[in-house]
Design an enzyme around this catalytic site. Structure first.
Site, mmCIF file in Angstrom:
data_model
loop_
_atom_site.group_PDB
_atom_site.id
_atom_site.type_symbol
_atom_site.label_atom_id
_atom_site.label_comp_id
_atom_site.label_asym_id
_atom_site.label_seq_id
_atom_site.Cartn_x
_atom_site.Cartn_y
_atom_site.Cartn_z
ATOM 1 N N GLU A 163 -4.950 -15.262 6.025
ATOM 2 C CA GLU A 163 -5.379 -14.259 5.029
ATOM 3 C C GLU A 163 -6.445 -13.340 5.616
ATOM 4 O O GLU A 163 -7.366 -13.800 6.300
ATOM 5 C CB GLU A 163 -5.939 -15.000 3.807
ATOM 6 N N HIS A 164 -6.289 -12.067 5.334
ATOM 7 C CA HIS A 164 -7.189 -11.030 5.866
ATOM 8 C C HIS A 164 -7.186 -11.038 7.397
ATOM 9 O O HIS A 164 -8.201 -10.770 8.030
ATOM 10 C CB HIS A 164 -8.613 -11.181 5.301
ATOM 11 N N GLY A 178 -1.360 -10.268 -7.267
ATOM 12 C CA GLY A 178 -1.481 -10.513 -5.831
ATOM 13 C C GLY A 178 -0.195 -11.047 -5.215
ATOM 14 O O GLY A 178 -0.219 -11.631 -4.140
ATOM 15 N N LEU A 179 0.948 -10.832 -5.892
ATOM 16 C CA LEU A 179 2.230 -11.260 -5.309
ATOM 17 C C LEU A 179 3.020 -10.048 -4.828
ATOM 18 O O LEU A 179 4.222 -10.094 -4.638
ATOM 19 C CB LEU A 179 3.042 -12.067 -6.329
ATOM 20 N N GLU A 219 2.011 3.577 1.175
ATOM 21 C CA GLU A 219 0.924 2.972 0.402
ATOM 22 C C GLU A 219 -0.435 3.438 0.922
ATOM 23 O O GLU A 219 -1.337 3.749 0.152
ATOM 24 C CB GLU A 219 1.033 1.435 0.434
ATOM 25 N N SER A 279 10.920 2.509 -15.960
ATOM 26 C CA SER A 279 10.600 1.116 -15.660
ATOM 27 C C SER A 279 10.584 0.293 -16.945
ATOM 28 O O SER A 279 9.896 0.647 -17.904
ATOM 29 C CB SER A 279 9.234 0.994 -14.994
ATOM 30 N N TYR A 297 -12.051 -4.725 -0.681
ATOM 31 C CA TYR A 297 -11.085 -4.848 0.418
ATOM 32 C C TYR A 297 -11.478 -3.887 1.540
ATOM 33 O O TYR A 297 -11.570 -4.267 2.705
ATOM 34 C CB TYR A 297 -9.683 -4.526 -0.118
ATOM 35 N N ASP A 301 -4.185 -9.615 8.887
ATOM 36 C CA ASP A 301 -3.185 -8.620 9.329
ATOM 37 C C ASP A 301 -3.835 -7.356 9.887
ATOM 38 O O ASP A 301 -3.486 -6.891 10.967
ATOM 39 C CB ASP A 301 -2.125 -8.314 8.246
ATOM 40 N N ASP A 324 2.499 -7.477 3.588
ATOM 41 C CA ASP A 324 3.292 -7.542 2.365
ATOM 42 C C ASP A 324 4.654 -6.877 2.557
ATOM 43 O O ASP A 324 5.696 -7.425 2.202
ATOM 44 C CB ASP A 324 2.556 -6.849 1.204
HETATM 45 C C1 GLA Z 1 -3.433 -7.639 0.574
HETATM 46 C C2 GLA Z 1 -2.964 -6.607 1.589
HETATM 47 C C3 GLA Z 1 -2.409 -7.284 2.847
HETATM 48 C C4 GLA Z 1 -3.388 -8.320 3.387
HETATM 49 C C5 GLA Z 1 -3.870 -9.255 2.280
HETATM 50 C C6 GLA Z 1 -4.944 -10.198 2.726
HETATM 51 O O1 GLA Z 1 -2.333 -8.355 0.083
HETATM 52 O O2 GLA Z 1 -1.980 -5.767 1.026
HETATM 53 O O3 GLA Z 1 -2.105 -6.311 3.819
HETATM 54 O O4 GLA Z 1 -4.461 -7.711 4.036
HETATM 55 O O5 GLA Z 1 -4.370 -8.530 1.165
HETATM 56 O O6 GLA Z 1 -4.440 -11.102 3.663
#
Ligand code: GLA
Length: 398
Positions: free
Chosen positions: A39-40, A132-133, A168, A73, A230, A42, A180
């Protein structure tokens, strides 16, 4: 709702809303994703280990003869049909959610892909929004595969993944990494993906959970300051990297082993920046180790590293918060839990849990009760399957 039922329902809705027959309609799907560990890392040039889910975003689409695009939608029915022309692909606040697919069309055209006709499209997502999905990356990728299919574009999935991330970053203005979009575009049934985010080299790893299931628990806490925090984390890591680069020839924090980091961390002046960099380096190494454990069948060892990951995100990266911490703590003390950690950006959102199948009901009941007692909020639980990446579905007529 079962998949077939969803599809038939969507076709009916499409013909009703756009007032057309159901011939020549096509249907596409892109999953959501969950990150198992990494996590964090990428945007720090490290490794991630996500998988695609069997929930996601459906799109029913039909080409038009003019240049109008009409979008609807089922998740935002009160906003009705949103219309714009292919000739005017500007970001507009009033176009709300449809800026995501619009940004994809804009980015494809910017890269020279020929999209000469408009279309009508209906979206329906069964991923909880803002949890967060990756509901946003999911609508981006379903739009990408839809454009490829409708206009016979010669483009491979990795390029669609990159353009979706670019949309994005530049059109929506969210500075996310590539995880993602990659997981959603490149997902594979029953496999997770070990991705090196610096080189985009990747391998699939079978997700054999030996009688356990993946359970996602949603804190239902709104991710208030998530975007600004973030970006703050990204800036802190960038600063730490710049200071390390005074002595070291590295391109990203992902180039460092924990030992190298310990040797050179004195170069990072600010204590907070040092903690952020420490997380990025150790999490990257933990991710590679975790995948080896999984491949060796050591699922308990994998679960222990999930716990370490959460602790590092809580103590050094500081992106968890009371709700996520309470949910994982309740899970850790529960019988039958192999691993539990926050997943995604943090500051609310979801945890990912590996739970033995015969303990799932007890897990949901007791962790849910504990969580409500401590926070006053009600958690949602989803037992999920690992699915494939974005694709066209066979469209049955109603
Ligand atoms: C979000 C971002 C991803 C990644 C995660 C943390 O989901 O979109 O690119 O940085 O946070 O791992």
């Amino acid at each position: 709702m079962g998949e077939i039922k969803v599809e038939l329902d969507l076709l009916k809705q499409f013909t009703r809303i756009f007032n057309t027959s159901n011939e020549q309609n096509r249907m596409f799907f892109a999953p959501g994703r969950v990150n198992l560990i990494g996590e964090h890392t990428d945007y720090n040039g490290g490794h991630v280990f996500p998988c695609a889910l069997n929930i996601g975003t459906y799109a029913i689409v039909r080409k038009r003869d003019d240049k109008m695009i009409r979008m609807y939608s089922m998740n935002f029915e009160n906003l009705g049909v949103i219309e714009f022309s292919l000739e005017n692909l500007e970001y507009e606040d009033s176009h709300d959610w449809s800026n995501y697919p619009k940004g994809i069309i804009y980015t494809f055209k910017k890269h020279g892909y020929s999209i000469e006709k408009g279309f009508d499209v209906l979206f329906y997502g069964n991923i909880p929004n803002g949890a967060g999905l990756s509901s946003s990356a999911s609508i981006e990728l379903v739009t990408s595969v839809l454009l490829k299919g409708l206009f016979n574009l010669k483009i491979d999935m990795v390029n669609m993944v990159k353009m979706s991330q670019q949309a994005e970053n530049e059109f929506i203005g969210v500075n996310c990494g590539i995880m993602d979009q990659f997981a959603i575009g490149m997902g594979k049934d029953d496999h997770a993906i070990l991705l090196n985010c610096q080189t985009l080299d990747y391998t699939y790893s079978p997700l054999e959970l030996q009688g356990a299931s993946l359970i996602i628990a949603n804190t239902n806490k709104r991710r208030g300051l998530a975007d600004s925090k973030y970006n703050e984390r990204r800036a802190e890591c960038e600063r730490a990297l710049n200071q390390l680069q005074v002595e070291l020839s590295i391109e990203s924090l992902g180039d460092l082993t924990p030992e190298q980091f310990e040797h050179h961390k004195y170069l990072i002046q600010d204590e907070v920046d040092r903690k952020r960099a420490k997380h990025a380096v150790y999490e990257n190494s933990r991710t590679k180790e975790a995948v080896i454990k999984l491949q060796q069948g050591d699922i308990v060892g994998f679960g222990e590293l999930m716990k370490e990951s959460h602790e590092s995100l809580r103590n050094d990266y500081e992106v968890t918060g009371k709700e996520l911490d309470t949910l994982v703590k309740a899970a850790w003390s529960q019988e039958g839990v192999i691993g539990s950690r926050m997943t995604g950006a943090g500051f609310g959102g979801c945890t990912v849990n590996i739970v033995r199948k015969n303990k799932i009901d007890m897990f949901i009941e007791q962790v849910g009760r504990n969580y409500t007692e401590e926070t006053g909020l009600i958690a949602d639980f989803y037992v999920v399957q690992v699915g494939g990446g974005a694709k066209e579905l066979v469209c049955e007529t109603v």
